[in-house]
Design a protein around this motif. Structure first.
Motif, PDB file in Angstrom:
ATOM      1  N   MET A   1       0.837  -1.183   0.000  1.00 21.43           N
ATOM      2  CA  MET A   1       0.000   0.000   0.000  1.00 21.43           C
ATOM      3  C   MET A   1       0.886   1.252   0.000  1.00 21.43           C
ATOM      4  O   MET A   1       1.960   1.253   0.564  1.00 21.43           O
ATOM      5  CB  MET A   1      -0.896   0.031   1.237  1.00 21.43           C
ATOM      6  N   THR A   2       0.364   2.276  -0.623  1.00 20.44           N
ATOM      7  CA  THR A   2       1.064   3.552  -0.724  1.00 20.44           C
ATOM      8  C   THR A   2       0.197   4.634  -0.105  1.00 20.44           C
ATOM      9  O   THR A   2      -1.007   4.693  -0.356  1.00 20.44           O
ATOM     10  CB  THR A   2       1.335   3.899  -2.198  1.00 20.44           C
ATOM     11  N   ARG A   3       0.808   5.504   0.677  1.00 19.00           N
ATOM     12  CA  ARG A   3       0.079   6.622   1.271  1.00 19.00           C
ATOM     13  C   ARG A   3       0.161   7.813   0.321  1.00 19.00           C
ATOM     14  O   ARG A   3       1.254   8.203  -0.092  1.00 19.00           O
ATOM     15  CB  ARG A   3       0.675   6.985   2.620  1.00 19.00           C
ATOM     16  N   VAL A   4      -1.014   8.362  -0.019  1.00 20.11           N
ATOM     17  CA  VAL A   4      -1.063   9.534  -0.895  1.00 20.11           C
ATOM     18  C   VAL A   4      -1.715  10.691  -0.142  1.00 20.11           C
ATOM     19  O   VAL A   4      -2.561  10.488   0.725  1.00 20.11           O
ATOM     20  CB  VAL A   4      -1.832   9.249  -2.214  1.00 20.11           C
ATOM     21  N   TYR A   5      -1.287  11.884  -0.506  1.00 24.04           N
ATOM     22  CA  TYR A   5      -1.776  13.128   0.096  1.00 24.04           C
ATOM     23  C   TYR A   5      -2.432  13.924  -1.019  1.00 24.04           C
ATOM     24  O   TYR A   5      -1.774  14.268  -2.005  1.00 24.04           O
ATOM     25  CB  TYR A   5      -0.612  13.909   0.712  1.00 24.04           C
ATOM     26  N   LEU A   6      -3.731  14.214  -0.867  1.00 23.22           N
ATOM     27  CA  LEU A   6      -4.504  14.860  -1.926  1.00 23.22           C
ATOM     28  C   LEU A   6      -4.965  16.239  -1.477  1.00 23.22           C
ATOM     29  O   LEU A   6      -5.769  16.354  -0.535  1.00 23.22           O
ATOM     30  CB  LEU A   6      -5.709  13.990  -2.282  1.00 23.22           C
ATOM     31  N   PRO A   7      -4.462  17.299  -2.106  1.00 25.13           N
ATOM     32  CA  PRO A   7      -4.895  18.647  -1.738  1.00 25.13           C
ATOM     33  C   PRO A   7      -6.324  18.883  -2.200  1.00 25.13           C
ATOM     34  O   PRO A   7      -6.710  18.473  -3.301  1.00 25.13           O
ATOM     35  CB  PRO A   7      -3.918  19.552  -2.478  1.00 25.13           C
ATOM     36  N   THR A   8      -7.108  19.520  -1.353  1.00 25.68           N
ATOM     37  CA  THR A   8      -8.496  19.792  -1.703  1.00 25.68           C
ATOM     38  C   THR A   8      -9.001  20.982  -0.893  1.00 25.68           C
ATOM     39  O   THR A   8      -8.225  21.672  -0.242  1.00 25.68           O
ATOM     40  CB  THR A   8      -9.354  18.516  -1.497  1.00 25.68           C
ATOM     41  N   THR A   9     -10.290  21.215  -0.943  1.00 19.23           N
ATOM     42  CA  THR A   9     -10.961  22.247  -0.166  1.00 19.23           C
ATOM     43  C   THR A   9     -12.129  21.582   0.556  1.00 19.23           C
ATOM     44  O   THR A   9     -12.478  20.435   0.256  1.00 19.23           O
ATOM     45  CB  THR A   9     -11.503  23.365  -1.072  1.00 19.23           C
ATOM     46  N   LEU A  10     -12.760  22.280   1.481  1.00 21.25           N
ATOM     47  CA  LEU A  10     -13.920  21.697   2.159  1.00 21.25           C
ATOM     48  C   LEU A  10     -15.040  21.380   1.166  1.00 21.25           C
ATOM     49  O   LEU A  10     -15.692  20.345   1.274  1.00 21.25           O
ATOM     50  CB  LEU A  10     -14.435  22.630   3.255  1.00 21.25           C
ATOM     51  N   GLU A  11     -15.245  22.263   0.185  1.00 19.68           N
ATOM     52  CA  GLU A  11     -16.300  22.033  -0.801  1.00 19.68           C
ATOM     53  C   GLU A  11     -16.003  20.784  -1.629  1.00 19.68           C
ATOM     54  O   GLU A  11     -16.893  19.971  -1.889  1.00 19.68           O
ATOM     55  CB  GLU A  11     -16.464  23.260  -1.712  1.00 19.68           C
ATOM     56  N   ASP A  12     -14.750  20.629  -2.032  1.00 25.45           N
ATOM     57  CA  ASP A  12     -14.383  19.445  -2.801  1.00 25.45           C
ATOM     58  C   ASP A  12     -14.417  18.186  -1.934  1.00 25.45           C
ATOM     59  O   ASP A  12     -14.765  17.108  -2.418  1.00 25.45           O
ATOM     60  CB  ASP A  12     -13.005  19.618  -3.438  1.00 25.45           C
ATOM     61  N   LEU A  13     -14.085  18.309  -0.659  1.00 23.74           N
ATOM     62  CA  LEU A  13     -14.186  17.168   0.242  1.00 23.74           C
ATOM     63  C   LEU A  13     -15.642  16.722   0.352  1.00 23.74           C
ATOM     64  O   LEU A  13     -15.931  15.520   0.352  1.00 23.74           O
ATOM     65  CB  LEU A  13     -13.623  17.520   1.619  1.00 23.74           C
ATOM     66  N   ALA A  14     -16.569  17.671   0.416  1.00 26.18           N
ATOM     67  CA  ALA A  14     -17.994  17.323   0.467  1.00 26.18           C
ATOM     68  C   ALA A  14     -18.406  16.571  -0.796  1.00 26.18           C
ATOM     69  O   ALA A  14     -19.156  15.582  -0.729  1.00 26.18           O
ATOM     70  CB  ALA A  14     -18.842  18.585   0.645  1.00 26.18           C
ATOM     71  N   ARG A  15     -17.918  17.004  -1.961  1.00 26.11           N
ATOM     72  CA  ARG A  15     -18.219  16.287  -3.211  1.00 26.11           C
ATOM     73  C   ARG A  15     -17.618  14.887  -3.186  1.00 26.11           C
ATOM     74  O   ARG A  15     -18.235  13.925  -3.640  1.00 26.11           O
ATOM     75  CB  ARG A  15     -17.702  17.069  -4.421  1.00 26.11           C
TER      76      ARG A  15
END
Length: 111
Positions: A1-15
């Protein structure tokens, strides 16, 4: 398994939560090693990218997931944690707060 870090916003997190996945096209950062320094570097790079996504006021958000394919779709079940600013317009040099995956509804309720 690989750990990934995904930049987003609260609005995109809700989507993301509504759809149940993040598409392959979502920007992501992978730590070059499994040590804390490498993971912190990937988190910091993702936090900077999250800041660039904000259009005006907002909170930086970084989704952390464990995946088999670091370039593939990220399913909601693969989510391990979320790092986010505690308030809008936080200093971009501040560290992000850590939230367990189970706390996402509470985090989204703070929008």
């Amino acid at each position: 398994m690989t750990r990934v870090y995904l930049p987003t916003t609260l609005e995109d997190l809700a989507r993301f939560v509504d759809q149940g996945y993040l598409p392959e096209s979502t920007e992501r950062y992978v730590a070059p090693g499994e040590d804390e320094e490498s993971e912190y570097a990937a988190l910091t790079a993702a936090a900077e990218a999250s800041h660039a996504l904000l259009q005006g006021a907002g909170r930086r958000v970084v989704v952390v997931a464990e995946v088999t394919d670091p370039d593939g779709t990220v399913a909601l079940e693969q989510l391990q944690a979320v790092h986010a600013d505690l308030a809008d317009d936080a200093d971009p040099d501040d560290d992000l707060a850590w939230f367990a995956a189970q706390e996402i509804p509470d985090l989204l309720g703070e929008r």
